[in-house]
Design a protein around this motif. Sequence first.
Motif, PDB file in Angstrom:
ATOM      1  N   GLU A   1       0.734  -1.217   0.080  1.00 37.86           N
ATOM      2  CA  GLU A   1       0.140  -0.148   0.101  1.00 37.86           C
ATOM      3  C   GLU A   1       0.818   1.160   0.052  1.00 37.86           C
ATOM      4  N   LYS A   2       1.901   1.262   0.819  1.00 37.05           N
ATOM      5  CA  LYS A   2       2.734   2.408   1.026  1.00 37.05           C
ATOM      6  C   LYS A   2       3.492   2.704  -0.326  1.00 37.05           C
ATOM      7  N   ALA A   3       3.845   1.547  -0.738  1.00 37.49           N
ATOM      8  CA  ALA A   3       4.607   1.539  -2.140  1.00 37.49           C
ATOM      9  C   ALA A   3       3.934   2.082  -3.133  1.00 37.49           C
ATOM     10  N   ARG A   4       2.561   1.803  -3.168  1.00 36.85           N
ATOM     11  CA  ARG A   4       1.795   2.564  -4.438  1.00 36.85           C
ATOM     12  C   ARG A   4       1.502   3.940  -4.166  1.00 36.85           C
ATOM     13  N   VAL A   5       1.396   4.274  -2.983  1.00 31.67           N
ATOM     14  CA  VAL A   5       1.216   5.891  -2.557  1.00 31.67           C
ATOM     15  C   VAL A   5       2.557   6.475  -3.259  1.00 31.67           C
ATOM     16  N   LEU A   6       3.721   5.789  -2.723  1.00 31.79           N
ATOM     17  CA  LEU A   6       5.037   6.532  -3.161  1.00 31.79           C
ATOM     18  C   LEU A   6       5.149   6.288  -4.689  1.00 31.79           C
ATOM     19  N   LEU A   7       4.985   5.359  -5.422  1.00 33.66           N
ATOM     20  CA  LEU A   7       4.774   5.471  -6.916  1.00 33.66           C
ATOM     21  C   LEU A   7       4.019   6.403  -7.466  1.00 33.66           C
ATOM     22  N   GLU A   8       2.860   6.605  -6.947  1.00 37.66           N
ATOM     23  CA  GLU A   8       1.876   7.775  -7.254  1.00 37.66           C
ATOM     24  C   GLU A   8       2.588   9.192  -7.121  1.00 37.66           C
ATOM     25  N   ARG A   9       3.058   9.144  -6.356  1.00 35.13           N
ATOM     26  CA  ARG A   9       3.965  10.475  -6.057  1.00 35.13           C
ATOM     27  C   ARG A   9       5.074  10.887  -6.972  1.00 35.13           C
ATOM     28  N   VAL A  10       5.667   9.717  -7.297  1.00 33.55           N
ATOM     29  CA  VAL A  10       6.697  10.014  -8.444  1.00 33.55           C
ATOM     30  C   VAL A  10       6.317   9.986  -9.942  1.00 33.55           C
ATOM     31  N   GLY A  11       4.715   9.598  -9.926  1.00 36.33           N
ATOM     32  CA  GLY A  11       3.943   9.650 -11.421  1.00 36.33           C
ATOM     33  C   GLY A  11       4.242   8.347 -12.188  1.00 36.33           C
ATOM     34  N   LEU A  12       4.513   7.141 -11.211  1.00 40.44           N
ATOM     35  CA  LEU A  12       4.642   5.986 -12.076  1.00 40.44           C
ATOM     36  C   LEU A  12       3.667   5.040 -11.200  1.00 40.44           C
ATOM     37  N   PRO A  13       2.294   5.167 -10.916  1.00 39.84           N
ATOM     38  CA  PRO A  13       1.506   4.114 -10.273  1.00 39.84           C
ATOM     39  C   PRO A  13       1.264   3.126 -11.304  1.00 39.84           C
ATOM     40  N   ASP A  14       1.378   3.157 -12.525  1.00 35.50           N
ATOM     41  CA  ASP A  14       0.800   2.092 -13.510  1.00 35.50           C
ATOM     42  C   ASP A  14       2.310   0.868 -13.808  1.00 35.50           C
ATOM     43  N   LYS A  15       3.375   1.394 -13.011  1.00 39.34           N
ATOM     44  CA  LYS A  15       4.522   0.526 -13.174  1.00 39.34           C
ATOM     45  C   LYS A  15       4.824  -0.446 -12.469  1.00 39.34           C
ATOM     46  N   ALA A  16       4.043  -0.665 -11.132  1.00 41.59           N
ATOM     47  CA  ALA A  16       4.129  -1.541 -10.230  1.00 41.59           C
ATOM     48  C   ALA A  16       4.553  -3.001 -10.459  1.00 41.59           C
ATOM     49  N   ASP A  17       3.916  -3.337 -11.500  1.00 36.99           N
ATOM     50  CA  ASP A  17       4.029  -4.852 -11.947  1.00 36.99           C
ATOM     51  C   ASP A  17       5.023  -5.063 -13.072  1.00 36.99           C
ATOM     52  N   GLU A  18       5.496  -3.898 -13.365  1.00 33.62           N
ATOM     53  CA  GLU A  18       6.733  -4.210 -14.386  1.00 33.62           C
ATOM     54  C   GLU A  18       8.059  -4.616 -13.999  1.00 33.62           C
TER      55      GLU A  18
END
Lengths: 296, 245, 248
Positions: free
Chosen positions: C123-140
């Motif tokens: 959950e925290k990782a997704r929040v942080l990814l959102e902050r750096v503009g990469l929410p869609d890259k989580a599973d890459e």
Amino acid sequence: MKNWKKLMGLALSAALSLSLLTACGGGAAESAAPSEAPAESAAAESAAPESAAPTKLVFGTSADYPPYEFHILDNGEDKIVGMDVALAQAIAEDMGAELEIVDMNFDNLLTLMAQGKCDFVIADMESTPDREAAADGSDPYYEDLAPMVVVKKANLDQYKTIDDFTGKNVGAQTGTNKALIVTGGDEETAPIHMTGANPILLTNVGDLINQLVYDKCDAVVLDGAVAVKYAESNPELAVVEGVELGKVGLPCVWVADGDPQGLLPAINETIAKLKADGSIKTFMEEADALSSGAMS
Amino acid sequence: MFDAIAAWYEGLSPASFFNFHFLPKYAVYFIQGVEYTLLLAVVSVLLAVLPALLLALMRMSKNRPIRWVSGAYVSVIRSTPLLVQLSIIFFGVFNAIRIPAIKVFGFVDLSYFIPGVVALAMNSSAYVAEIFRAGILAVDGGQMEAARSLGLPKGKAMQLVVLPQAIKNILPALANEVVTMVKESSICMVLGMQDLMWGAKTAAASSFVTLGPYVLAALIYFAINFPAGKAIEVIERRMRRGDQR
Amino acid sequence: METSDKLIRVSHVTKEFSNGAVRALNDCSLTVSKGEVVTIIGPSGSGKSTLLRCLNLLEVPTSGTVTFHGVDITDPKTDIDLHRRKMGMVFQHFNLFPHMTVLKNITLAPVQLGLCTEAQAQEKARVLLERVGLPDKADEYPIRLSGGQKQRIAIVRALAMEPEVMLFDEPTSALDPEMVGEVLEVMKTLAKEGMTMVVVTHEMGFAREVGDRVIFMADGTILEENTPEEFFAHPREQRTQEFLSKVL
């Protein structure tokens, strides 16, 4: 060369019997876990010579030497047969024991026995001073043909006397009295020997025959019966006539040095009985027949 | 034409390279021999994997005595002949430890097989250790640094980050080690282990056909190792294609 | 002298390589206060990366001490792993774990170290990814990302440990020019949020705009230390003047 090998074998067995002793020192616990089990079967029995007749005898041989001991397929099942095997069975039977065979390189047989991994060795093995030092031999159980020289049929007429082998490459099996005939230097075991022959010593008889056929060596010294077998089976080869290589072979049954299990008297009894009633001859004929049928 | 070939084959000398007269009668020695050989090779390399990993990690340790122990083991094994190691293990170590003569699969006598496999595995572990070390060293040093800088202890960093990447370098080399062992294990025949080479020797001794069995053994070794080697090459190339940071 | 706002204190650190044949750092001392953004600049080979790597002991100083929160982390008895959790590091070559997805890269350390559950970490990782503009890259997997994306993920990976200080080792040097901006943007945001940062960089613009203090190094020594305004307007040392005339 042979002595060196024997010495090494003895040194090895000496070192190893030490470790065997320590292993036995642990007491004769039930051998549930192999890793810590003290010596089983043979060795356990040898540690207690006073005990009653053994129920299982392990017999060491080198089963690449027809007709004495060799593998056959009996209805697709691998079996070790031959006249030495028949003798071993008779010995076990007379002692009322079950027989188990250990098949191993000829060179390693006495080491194996010194380690207690087999109770006796029968492998067309004749008495020599070196062997007597490492183990105890029984009465001879058979009078073999004297050793013979096998050469290529095409070269047969080059060899008339033992001196004709001077400067030739002559093969023999490592650690046997045939090797001593080629190398010389042991007047007691091989009073008649070649002088100046170039010894080619190998473990395996088949490899010696290959060396002969492909001209790597000029002649091979074999036990008489074995020489005759190979000459029969391969039309390129022939036995040299008229070259006397000494007395008949007198193979014995070997037990560990000092006969710790006290097997020798019973073995000699069996041998005497089999010789008297002609069974030994029968064993040899049967083995011969089995070996001749090896290809069919 | 066919008759002529048949006549030629029938008349071959027992010491001819092409004399396979011992077949089909002695085929079973070769079939069981192949099984025994493959069993020796695969089991010994598998057994070697854990000690080899330990040796490799010891070799890369900061602690000098630990590094030395591992280095000494690898040096001793690599500088002595396999036959000598086999004899010492068989007559030495397994003189103190007795394995009961139990047969598995009907023809694999454990009292021979286990000492053989242990000796081969001890030998192989020295070589596999070097495979592991090379595989681990081939992983970019930044991976370990990145993992450590996140606070992961060294062991966890090795286990979770470095080793999974090293596996890619290691697996093909490990498969090659099995191929090597298929060949090297033939030495076990000297002590009576009934592998492919032993089958050839026994067929030669019993049938008086003295060369053909070895030719057949050679053909079988080739038929196993050549395709295996090729397959490993292909897999290796494919793995390398995905190798980018 | 020990004041509570001094987060990191480097005292007389010397670092030698190859058994003393090479001296990479020579008697370097510096302090970093909480919330401060310190940039380290200098010609290549001046020892700036080595100094940065001494801060979390990726390089162990040959002599001198580094204290973090007043604890001497160069003392072999100190458990450095505990302190590294609080010191995020970003590398020039990203050093993402190629065999893991982006999400796994980020959650690995917090979960393995038992700081939170897998679900919390994600959950925290997704929040942080959102902050750096990469929410869609989580599973890459990292191999599918551009350099700029990789570096932003690397920053997120470090942030996931909730560090008190972030160390940046030339974070934009390996990037194509068009990707430098996106990474600097993330770093600027961090600085604005009050993160303590030590940044080794060649980006003079970043040093000038974002940094609170600039440290200039040459030949393993800290030559000059000043506010960005003073540093760039009135460099005191000759080496500094030469360097600035080349890069500006």
